[in-house]
Design a protein around this motif. Structure first.
Motif, PDB file in Angstrom:
ATOM      1  N   ARG A  91      42.153  24.328  16.298  1.00 23.98           N
ATOM      2  CA  ARG A  91      42.678  24.589  17.643  1.00 23.98           C
ATOM      3  C   ARG A  91      42.212  25.944  18.153  1.00 23.98           C
ATOM      4  NH1 ARG A  91      47.734  24.105  16.441  1.00 23.98           N
ATOM      5  NH2 ARG A  91      47.615  21.833  16.502  1.00 23.98           N
ATOM      6  N   ARG A  92      42.176  26.932  17.263  1.00 23.27           N
ATOM      7  CA  ARG A  92      41.704  28.252  17.672  1.00 23.27           C
ATOM      8  C   ARG A  92      40.250  28.195  18.127  1.00 23.27           C
ATOM      9  NH1 ARG A  92      41.530  32.579  20.470  1.00 23.27           N
ATOM     10  NH2 ARG A  92      40.455  34.328  19.492  1.00 23.27           N
ATOM     11  N   LEU A  93      39.394  27.464  17.396  1.00 18.42           N
ATOM     12  CA  LEU A  93      38.007  27.311  17.819  1.00 18.42           C
ATOM     13  C   LEU A  93      37.923  26.610  19.169  1.00 18.42           C
ATOM     14  CD1 LEU A  93      36.144  26.253  14.539  1.00 18.42           C
ATOM     15  CD2 LEU A  93      36.554  28.549  15.430  1.00 18.42           C
ATOM     16  N   GLN A  94      38.719  25.571  19.339  1.00 17.44           N
ATOM     17  CA  GLN A  94      38.696  24.833  20.612  1.00 17.44           C
ATOM     18  C   GLN A  94      39.119  25.717  21.780  1.00 17.44           C
ATOM     19  OE1 GLN A  94      41.294  21.718  19.206  1.00 17.44           O
ATOM     20  NE2 GLN A  94      39.599  20.255  19.013  1.00 17.44           N
ATOM     21  N   GLN A  95      40.106  26.558  21.559  1.00 18.10           N
ATOM     22  CA  GLN A  95      40.555  27.460  22.616  1.00 18.10           C
ATOM     23  C   GLN A  95      39.488  28.491  22.955  1.00 18.10           C
ATOM     24  OE1 GLN A  95      44.111  28.965  20.783  1.00 18.10           O
ATOM     25  NE2 GLN A  95      45.387  27.227  21.440  1.00 18.10           N
ATOM     26  N   ARG A  96      38.871  29.077  21.923  1.00 19.18           N
ATOM     27  CA  ARG A  96      37.904  30.138  22.172  1.00 19.18           C
ATOM     28  C   ARG A  96      36.631  29.621  22.801  1.00 19.18           C
ATOM     29  NH1 ARG A  96      35.758  33.149  24.234  1.00 19.18           N
ATOM     30  NH2 ARG A  96      35.048  35.256  23.767  1.00 19.18           N
ATOM     31  N   PHE A  97      36.232  28.408  22.430  1.00 15.44           N
ATOM     32  CA  PHE A  97      34.999  27.834  22.946  1.00 15.44           C
ATOM     33  C   PHE A  97      35.293  26.672  23.889  1.00 15.44           C
ATOM     34  CE2 PHE A  97      33.914  29.539  18.660  1.00 15.44           C
ATOM     35  CZ  PHE A  97      33.171  30.624  19.114  1.00 15.44           C
ATOM     36  N   ALA A  98      36.313  26.849  24.721  1.00  8.54           N
ATOM     37  CA  ALA A  98      36.748  25.775  25.631  1.00  8.54           C
ATOM     38  C   ALA A  98      35.648  25.368  26.600  1.00  8.54           C
ATOM     39  CB  ALA A  98      37.990  26.225  26.393  1.00  8.54           C
ATOM     40  N   GLY A  99      34.757  26.278  26.912  1.00  9.63           N
ATOM     41  CA  GLY A  99      33.685  25.958  27.852  1.00  9.63           C
ATOM     42  C   GLY A  99      32.465  25.338  27.209  1.00  9.63           C
ATOM     43  N   GLN A 100      32.480  25.198  25.880  1.00  9.72           N
ATOM     44  CA  GLN A 100      31.328  24.642  25.167  1.00  9.72           C
ATOM     45  C   GLN A 100      31.168  23.159  25.484  1.00  9.72           C
ATOM     46  OE1 GLN A 100      29.111  26.079  23.091  1.00  9.72           O
ATOM     47  NE2 GLN A 100      28.079  24.189  22.481  1.00  9.72           N
ATOM     48  N   ARG A 101      29.994  22.784  25.889  1.00 10.17           N
ATOM     49  CA  ARG A 101      29.682  21.387  26.164  1.00 10.17           C
ATOM     50  C   ARG A 101      28.561  20.934  25.246  1.00 10.17           C
ATOM     51  NH1 ARG A 101      33.820  21.977  27.869  1.00 10.17           N
ATOM     52  NH2 ARG A 101      34.643  21.734  30.001  1.00 10.17           N
ATOM     53  N   GLY A 102      28.665  19.725  24.766  1.00 10.03           N
ATOM     54  CA  GLY A 102      27.641  19.209  23.869  1.00 10.03           C
ATOM     55  C   GLY A 102      27.873  19.645  22.440  1.00 10.03           C
ATOM     56  N   ALA A 103      26.819  19.591  21.650  1.00 16.58           N
ATOM     57  CA  ALA A 103      26.926  19.837  20.218  1.00 16.58           C
ATOM     58  C   ALA A 103      27.371  21.265  19.937  1.00 16.58           C
ATOM     59  CB  ALA A 103      25.589  19.560  19.548  1.00 16.58           C
ATOM     60  N   PHE A 104      28.207  21.396  18.922  1.00 18.94           N
ATOM     61  CA  PHE A 104      28.711  22.702  18.485  1.00 18.94           C
ATOM     62  C   PHE A 104      28.417  22.851  17.007  1.00 18.94           C
ATOM     63  CE2 PHE A 104      31.776  25.593  16.658  1.00 18.94           C
ATOM     64  CZ  PHE A 104      31.940  26.581  17.611  1.00 18.94           C
ATOM     65  N   CYS A 105      27.891  24.004  16.630  1.00 22.03           N
ATOM     66  CA  CYS A 105      27.615  24.279  15.228  1.00 22.03           C
ATOM     67  C   CYS A 105      27.996  25.719  14.931  1.00 22.03           C
ATOM     68  CB  CYS A 105      26.140  24.041  14.924  1.00 22.03           C
ATOM     69  SG  CYS A 105      25.691  24.451  13.227  1.00 22.03           S
ATOM     70  N   GLY A 106      28.908  25.910  13.989  1.00 23.01           N
ATOM     71  CA  GLY A 106      29.336  27.236  13.588  1.00 23.01           C
ATOM     72  C   GLY A 106      30.792  27.239  13.177  1.00 23.01           C
ATOM     73  N   PHE A 107      31.216  28.285  12.479  1.00 26.78           N
ATOM     74  CA  PHE A 107      32.622  28.483  12.105  1.00 26.78           C
ATOM     75  C   PHE A 107      33.185  27.336  11.270  1.00 26.78           C
ATOM     76  CE2 PHE A 107      31.853  31.095  15.804  1.00 26.78           C
ATOM     77  CZ  PHE A 107      32.442  32.306  15.461  1.00 26.78           C
TER      78      PHE A 107
END
Length: 268
Positions: A164-180
């Motif tokens: 949830r913390r990752l989702q909140q911090r990277f709320a604007g991320q669209r598409g593939a996510f890699c990290g953390f």
């Protein structure tokens, strides 16, 4: 005990070969030590064996995902009882605990071994810890036989508060996510909940497939754990403690970069 597991487990009547496989995939092993008093006490206290199969799998899955938070143990090849005692884990160690609890509650399961690119750990793992890590890291997920088919379970690795913390911090991320600790096509809606189908959170970081094994014991005997020699000593005694503090800070809401810090995972 074994007889009770057969009675209370999934209905797996079939050919003699299928019945032999079911029996094999319910056995305890040195790592899948579900007869350990601590695991047996947990299973009894939670009442998992009395639940219908779907709910039983879901309850065990949720326990491992959220009550054993994401973190780094001493090594990959720990018995399930030690993972429970540690109270934290990553893909391989949480997978061992999940398998032990599932088998202890009559759910046949096996392990699928891989390596993942270390780029997906960047951010959760930084600095010297990241440099020490091999480019390809031993990884695994759990496969269960449910309603006559194999279902892949990988989405238990990151606990909900951390994710949830990752989702909140990277709320604007669209598409593939890699990290953390995540490698997923959609960070905001990854398939991590038990709904009777495959769950994933690191699948997009896989770079090599080792196939399936009856147990983590067999997998590690063939492919080993992630570190050896001096790197293993440094990790066990120093680096993992720093890594766990970093993961704890992320979970608690520490300031994160505005975008995922990552290497590029080579696409083969």
């Amino acid at each position: 005990v074994a007889e009770r597991h057969r009675i209370e487990g999934a209905s797996m009547s079939g050919t003699p070969r299928q019945e032999e496989e079911t029996e094999r995939l319910l056995r305890p092993t040195a790592l899948l030590d579900y007869r350990h008093p601590d695991l047996e006490a947990l299973i009894r206290a939670r009442g998992w064996r009395a639940l219908p199969e779907f709910e039983r799998i879901g309850a065990i899955y949720d326990f491992v995902r959220d009550e054993i938070p994401f973190g780094y143990n001493l090594t990959d090849d720990l018995p399930a009882s030690q993972v429970l005692a540690d109270g934290l884990g990553q893909c391989n160690t949480k997978g061992t605990l999940l398998m032990a609890l599932l088998r202890g509650c009559g759910i046949p399961c096996r392990v699928h071994g891989f390596t993942i690119d270390k780029a997906l750990q960047k951010g959760a793992v930084t600095g010297i810890a990241y440099r020490l890590a091999p480019r390809s890291i031993v990884h695994s997920w759990v496969e269960i036989r449910f309603e006559g088919r194999w279902v892949n379970l990988e989405g238990f690795i990151l606990d909900k508060p951390y994710l949830r913390r990752l989702q909140q911090r990277f709320a604007g991320q669209r598409g593939a996510f890699c990290g953390f600790g995540a490698a997923t096509p959609d960070l905001q809606n990854p398939p991590v909940d038990w709904q009777g189908a495959d769950t994933y959170i690191q699948k997009d970081g896989i770079d090599r497939d080792f196939g399936v094994f009856d147990s983590p014991d067999a997998f590690y005997a063939r492919h080993g754990a992630n570190l050896s020699g001096l790197k293993r000593w440094l990790f066990r005694n120093f680096v993992r403690h720093w890594m766990n503090r970093n993961v704890g800070r992320i979970r608690a809401g520490a300031r994160l970069p505005s975008g995922p810090i990552m290497d590029t995972i080579p696409r083969r």
